[in-house]
Design a protein around this motif. Structure first.
Motif, short mmCIF file in Angstrom:
data_model
loop_
_atom_site.label_atom_id
_atom_site.label_comp_id
_atom_site.label_asym_id
_atom_site.label_seq_id
_atom_site.Cartn_x
_atom_site.Cartn_y
_atom_site.Cartn_z
N ALA A 1 36.71 46.30 56.44
CA ALA A 1 36.95 46.53 55.01
C ALA A 1 37.66 47.87 54.82
N ALA A 2 38.32 48.02 53.70
CA ALA A 2 39.02 49.27 53.43
C ALA A 2 39.19 49.46 51.93
N TRP A 3 39.34 50.71 51.54
CA TRP A 3 39.50 51.03 50.12
C TRP A 3 40.97 51.02 49.73
N TYR A 4 41.25 50.39 48.61
CA TYR A 4 42.59 50.35 48.08
C TYR A 4 42.59 50.91 46.67
N ASP A 5 43.64 51.62 46.35
CA ASP A 5 43.86 52.04 44.98
C ASP A 5 44.08 50.80 44.10
N VAL A 6 43.40 50.73 42.96
CA VAL A 6 43.56 49.53 42.13
C VAL A 6 44.97 49.33 41.62
N ASN A 7 45.75 50.41 41.63
CA ASN A 7 47.13 50.28 41.16
C ASN A 7 48.09 49.93 42.28
N ASP A 8 47.53 49.70 43.43
CA ASP A 8 48.40 49.46 44.59
C ASP A 8 47.69 48.52 45.55
N LEU A 9 47.39 47.34 45.03
CA LEU A 9 46.62 46.36 45.82
C LEU A 9 47.54 45.43 46.59
N PRO A 10 47.11 45.00 47.75
CA PRO A 10 47.86 43.95 48.46
C PRO A 10 47.58 42.61 47.77
N PRO A 11 48.36 41.60 48.06
CA PRO A 11 48.05 40.28 47.50
C PRO A 11 46.70 39.82 48.01
N LEU A 12 45.94 39.19 47.16
CA LEU A 12 44.60 38.73 47.53
C LEU A 12 44.54 37.21 47.58
N VAL A 13 43.63 36.70 48.38
CA VAL A 13 43.50 35.24 48.54
C VAL A 13 42.98 34.60 47.26
N LEU A 14 43.23 33.31 47.17
CA LEU A 14 42.69 32.48 46.07
C LEU A 14 42.89 33.14 44.71
N ASP A 15 41.82 33.14 43.90
CA ASP A 15 41.90 33.73 42.57
C ASP A 15 41.35 35.15 42.53
N HIS A 16 41.30 35.80 43.69
CA HIS A 16 40.69 37.13 43.72
C HIS A 16 41.49 38.16 42.94
N GLY A 17 42.80 37.97 42.90
CA GLY A 17 43.62 38.88 42.09
C GLY A 17 43.21 38.81 40.63
N GLN A 18 42.97 37.62 40.16
CA GLN A 18 42.53 37.44 38.77
C GLN A 18 41.17 38.07 38.54
N MET A 19 40.30 37.94 39.53
CA MET A 19 38.97 38.54 39.41
C MET A 19 39.09 40.04 39.21
N VAL A 20 39.96 40.65 39.99
CA VAL A 20 40.13 42.10 39.88
C VAL A 20 40.65 42.47 38.50
N LYS A 21 41.64 41.72 38.05
CA LYS A 21 42.19 41.96 36.71
C LYS A 21 41.10 41.87 35.65
N ASP A 22 40.31 40.82 35.75
CA ASP A 22 39.23 40.61 34.77
C ASP A 22 38.20 41.73 34.85
N ALA A 23 37.90 42.15 36.08
CA ALA A 23 36.88 43.20 36.24
C ALA A 23 37.37 44.52 35.65
N LEU A 24 38.63 44.82 35.85
CA LEU A 24 39.18 46.05 35.28
C LEU A 24 39.12 46.01 33.76
N ALA A 25 39.44 44.87 33.19
CA ALA A 25 39.40 44.74 31.74
C ALA A 25 37.97 44.89 31.23
N LYS A 26 37.05 44.29 31.94
CA LYS A 26 35.66 44.37 31.51
C LYS A 26 35.13 45.79 31.63
N LEU A 27 35.49 46.44 32.71
CA LEU A 27 35.06 47.82 32.91
C LEU A 27 35.56 48.70 31.76
N LYS A 28 36.83 48.51 31.42
CA LYS A 28 37.45 49.27 30.34
C LYS A 28 36.70 49.06 29.03
N GLN A 29 36.33 47.84 28.80
CA GLN A 29 35.67 47.48 27.56
C GLN A 29 34.24 48.01 27.53
N LYS A 30 33.53 47.78 28.62
CA LYS A 30 32.11 48.16 28.67
C LYS A 30 31.90 49.66 28.71
#
Lengths: 241, 241
Positions: free
Chosen positions: B127-156
DNA sequence: AAAATTAATGTATAATTTACATTTATTATC
DNA sequence: GATAATAAATGTAAATTATACATTAATTTT
């Protein structure tokens, strides 16, 4: 249809062997609004076990069905309604939540207009509306689901125009205020409420009045979805109320 | 262990027959914060197929395991951390989201302190840490998950004190501001930020300074969980920032 | 001793929220 | 047809909160 031998998750390939199964269900928390109170559509089981017990309306998710589609199916089957506001609440995933199966349930809450649903269908399904403040005991963790849904509704309604989803397309300001008072569980000041409501410029005043609740009658309004959409696209992150 | 013949859901008893199975997984969106940026812990698959592809860290949910426990297990296995902030994001339940299994995934996001995790474990897991603004492509719908999590974090993060979960127990105000600037994606005014931060009276000023980022040094503070708890119990529904 | 660097602080203005009471339109009743 | 009854509709002043903005303070390095 689904090739279970495919090795995408090879590291974990020995999960769920031996014919044991994980079930996925969805339960719908269906809200309505009438005469000042939030209502919930419940369903009375007709078969053993737990026959006669009250429960949220749910279903297993089919193997070829999106989870959200399962909830939409349930809602349409019991109310005849499509395209209403529905959103995921939370996953209920405790291992022991259902004594029958290992079954997780995705709670989804819906907001519907009580003037629009199919009453025949509801009756056929042994379903009935209950005041949220006067619910019968519910099976499994359904009581918790309701509690969570109410809390989420209260929280979300502050920033998203959810109140409108519970009223007929044409509604009066006093009706709207009444919805928000039910959601927030507190009385609101008429003048301040109107000020805020109108300030966003998303209501269209009609030339009709509703005279069912006063001699004077109250003007009817419509919610303008397009104007609202334009607002939020401009990055407006305002409190609806 | 789970008696599948029991007839709790008798009406729906013919779901999931024929040995076809529904799989339930959980994927963790693990956030950290370092030098001004939100980081995400990703994991590089080591086995075919998709070997070498980046992915969120996840697991199937065991049949006798709570869904939340599965996420906690995953987090502990890869970082050594327990009892950190973790919350459900959303269910990813599209029927075709995973070409291998019919598998739904419960996305769960965690906020951890980068000074606390077990670096050995992370390395062992590829495993490794990536900057959220500089992510590699992710498998399946994981990219969407990250997007959703960032939005939720911002909101919460506006109403819950989440920023503190991403910093060491002792932190400076400039660090805290930097966390919130990363979450909200905008610069904040120092004076106004401090005013708000201190107004809730939930920070305890320590007698130590952190001198790693300036000659003068900045005072360290701690977040007082008890005081915060007391506040919200009084029904205080304030904006944290 | 001077320069460099980040931390820490206050105030005035604008915007928003709150608290609060009267008038208006209409129907029903006498 | 005048009066009573009822809920709808409206405005303003005070308090609170949010915003915009620039200087001084503490420390280290040169």
């Amino acid at each position: 249809m689904y090739k279970e031998k495919e090795d995408l998750h090879a590291v974990q390939k020995d999960y769920y062997k031996d014919n044991r199964k994980m079930y996925v269900a969805t339960d719908c928390i269906i809200f309505g609004f009438d005469s000042g109170n939030l209502k919930l559509l419940l369903f009375q089981r007709r078969v053993a076990p737990l026959s006669g017990e009250w429960s949220l309306i749910g279903s297993f998710v089919n193997l070829d069905e999106d989870v959200s589609a399962a909830a939409e199916r349930v809602l349409e089957e019991t109310t005849g309604l499509k395209n209403v506001f529905m959103e995921e609440l939370k996953v209920y995933g405790a291992a022991n939540r259902d004594p029958g199966y290992r079954c997780i349930s995705v709670g989804q809450y819906a907001l519907i207009r009580l003037n629009e649903y199919d009453k025949e269908l509801v009756k056929e399904h042994g379903a009935a509306w209950y005041d949220v403040n006067d619910l019968p005991p519910l099976v499994l963790d359904h009581g918790q689901m309701v509690k969570d849904a109410l809390a989420k509704l209260k929280q979300k309604a502050r920033f998203q125009p959810l109140g409108f989803e519970l009223l007929p397309e044409k509604f009066t300001i006093p009706q709207l205020q009444s919805v928000y008072e039910a959601i927030f569980q507190k009385e609101l000041d008429t003048r301040n409420f109107r000020k805020k409501v109108f300030s966003h410029n998303v209501l269209v005043k009609l030339d009709e009045k509703d005279k069912t609740s006063s001699k004077r009658g109250a003007f009817l309004y419509k919610f303008d979805h397009k104007r609202y959409k334009r607002l939020i696209e401009k990055g407006n992150d305002f409190e609806v109320f």
